[in-house]
Design a protein around this motif. Structure first.
Motif, PDB file in Angstrom:
ATOM      1  N   LEU A   4       0.831  -1.203   0.000  1.00 11.54           N
ATOM      2  CA  LEU A   4       0.000   0.000   0.000  1.00 11.54           C
ATOM      3  C   LEU A   4       0.866   1.255   0.000  1.00 11.54           C
ATOM      4  O   LEU A   4       0.557   2.228  -0.701  1.00 11.54           O
ATOM      5  N   VAL A  55       2.079   1.830  -3.491  1.00 15.76           N
ATOM      6  CA  VAL A  55       1.012   2.384  -4.326  1.00 15.76           C
ATOM      7  C   VAL A  55       0.845   3.874  -4.053  1.00 15.76           C
ATOM      8  O   VAL A  55       0.678   4.682  -4.983  1.00 15.76           O
ATOM      9  N   GLU A  56       0.912   4.260  -2.778  1.00 16.49           N
ATOM     10  CA  GLU A  56       0.771   5.668  -2.427  1.00 16.49           C
ATOM     11  C   GLU A  56       1.930   6.498  -2.986  1.00 16.49           C
ATOM     12  O   GLU A  56       1.735   7.628  -3.432  1.00 16.49           O
ATOM     13  N   SER A 112       1.398   6.923  -6.614  1.00 16.54           N
ATOM     14  CA  SER A 112       0.341   7.914  -6.834  1.00 16.54           C
ATOM     15  C   SER A 112       0.908   9.323  -6.746  1.00 16.54           C
ATOM     16  O   SER A 112       0.522  10.210  -7.520  1.00 16.54           O
ATOM     17  N   LEU A 120      -3.510   2.341 -10.587  1.00 21.28           N
ATOM     18  CA  LEU A 120      -3.077   2.524  -9.197  1.00 21.28           C
ATOM     19  C   LEU A 120      -4.272   2.651  -8.259  1.00 21.28           C
ATOM     20  O   LEU A 120      -4.225   2.159  -7.124  1.00 21.28           O
ATOM     21  N   ASP A 121      -5.327   3.319  -8.722  1.00 19.54           N
ATOM     22  CA  ASP A 121      -6.537   3.418  -7.894  1.00 19.54           C
ATOM     23  C   ASP A 121      -7.088   2.031  -7.593  1.00 19.54           C
ATOM     24  O   ASP A 121      -7.481   1.743  -6.454  1.00 19.54           O
ATOM     25  N   GLN A 176      -5.355  -0.791  -7.629  1.00 19.00           N
ATOM     26  CA  GLN A 176      -4.402  -1.482  -6.760  1.00 19.00           C
ATOM     27  C   GLN A 176      -4.536  -1.012  -5.318  1.00 19.00           C
ATOM     28  O   GLN A 176      -4.396  -1.814  -4.381  1.00 19.00           O
ATOM     29  N   GLU A 177      -4.823   0.265  -5.133  1.00 18.54           N
ATOM     30  CA  GLU A 177      -4.968   0.787  -3.775  1.00 18.54           C
ATOM     31  C   GLU A 177      -6.184   0.176  -3.093  1.00 18.54           C
ATOM     32  O   GLU A 177      -6.133  -0.191  -1.915  1.00 18.54           O
ATOM     33  N   THR A 189      -5.813  -2.231   0.121  1.00 17.78           N
ATOM     34  CA  THR A 189      -6.502  -1.828   1.346  1.00 17.78           C
ATOM     35  C   THR A 189      -7.470  -2.911   1.801  1.00 17.78           C
ATOM     36  O   THR A 189      -7.574  -3.207   2.994  1.00 17.78           O
TER      37      THR A 189
END
Length: 303
Positions: free
Chosen positions: A56, A59-60, A63, A250-251, A253-254, A258
């Motif tokens: 996570l 991923v952030e 982003s 990415l959205d 994957q997030e 999560t």
């Protein structure tokens, strides 16, 4: 084996201690909303949680990189839009200047405006994001147009101004996914030099008294440069579309990361509260039974 009062007391205290520990654990789960609060509670769940949290965090970070890519590409596209508008105005002025009805004084006024257009494009060439010049390749601390020397930065090889090994022409890339990079800059410094040369030639011709067809010949040069700008903007647009696709990925994957982390770490509140109520009932029953087993003796009232 003879069961003594001290044995009963010892067993009661040990069982009550265990009951307190279980009750404390389930209360802590309800308070924190997590299945484990320390690795020793469940090493497997803890390790999975670390892996999911690392995923996570990645991923952030990607982003944030995507945001930086948007910033560079959108700024670059907006800059070239203004360059195109400036050249469109230059084209209109040259159409007027090539008319036989124009006087030398009129052409001098047009030349003055063209000079201002040239200066405007020079300022656009020095567009910055934060402290970085976006059109200087990897030499982001160097302005493409040097206001001191009043000329654009010279290439390493004058015979090959678009040499990809030249830092002024090198791409700036940013990682937007694991192992995937996208070029976020554009290297049009040679194009800016061509624009500058074109304006200089126009001004020189007007100063030398050129008229009609002589001046109209510059229209084709303007059209050629505008065509190059459109090609450059097409490339920028293609990369913007790629960034948007990566952003959507990415959205997703997030959300997935999560969800996995939540399934691994978060408690089921209904189940946890039910378990806590059950444990409280068991603990109260243990206290009640203990109170009946350990009765006061005469010794308790002596002294």
């Amino acid at each position: 084996m003879r069961v003594t009062q001290s044995m009963l007391s010892g067993n009661l205290l040990r069982n009550l201690s265990n009951s307190y520990a279980k009750l404390g654990k389930v209360q802590e789960q309800v308070n924190t909303g997590k299945k484990v609060t320390r690795p020793s509670d469940d090493p497997v769940t803890a390790m999975k949680g670390i892996n999911y949290r690392t995923e996570l965090n990645n991923v952030e970070q990607f982003s944030r990189n995507i945001g930086e890519a948007y910033n560079w590409l959108d700024t670059t596209d907006d800059t070239f839009d203004k360059v195109g508008s400036t050249l469109q105005r230059a084209n209109e002025l040259m159409v007027q200047a090539s008319s036989d009805t124009m006087t030398p004084e009129d052409r001098e006024k047009i030349s003055a405006e063209l000079q201002q257009l040239k200066e405007h494009i020079r300022s656009l060439a020095n567009t910055k994001i934060a402290d970085s010049y976006i059109f200087s390749g990897t030499k982001t601390n160097t302005a493409p147009f040097n206001v001191i020397t009043n000329e654009y930065e010279a290439p390493m090889d004058d015979n090959n101004p678009t040499d990809p090994k030249d830092p002024l022409n090198k791409p700036v890339e940013i990682e937007v996914f694991d192992g995937i990079t996208i070029q976020i800059n554009t290297t049009p410094i040679q194009l800016f030099r061509e624009i500058d040369d074109m304006f200089n030639k126009i001004s020189k011709d007007i100063e030398n008294g050129a008229e009609g067809s002589e001046l109209s010949s510059h229209l084709s040069a303007i059209d050629n440069i505008m065509s190059k700008i459109l090609t450059t903007r097409s490339d920028i647009g293609a990369r913007q579309n790629r960034v948007e696709l990566m952003d959507a990925r990415l959205d997703s994957q997030e959300v997935i990361a999560t969800s996995r982390m939540s399934e691994n770490e978060d408690i089921d509140y209904e189940k946890a509260i039910t378990e806590m109520i059950t444990q409280e009932s068991i603990h109260r029953a243990a206290l009640s039974v203990g109170g009946r087993i350990i009765q006061p003796t005469l010794v308790d009232f002596l002294g």
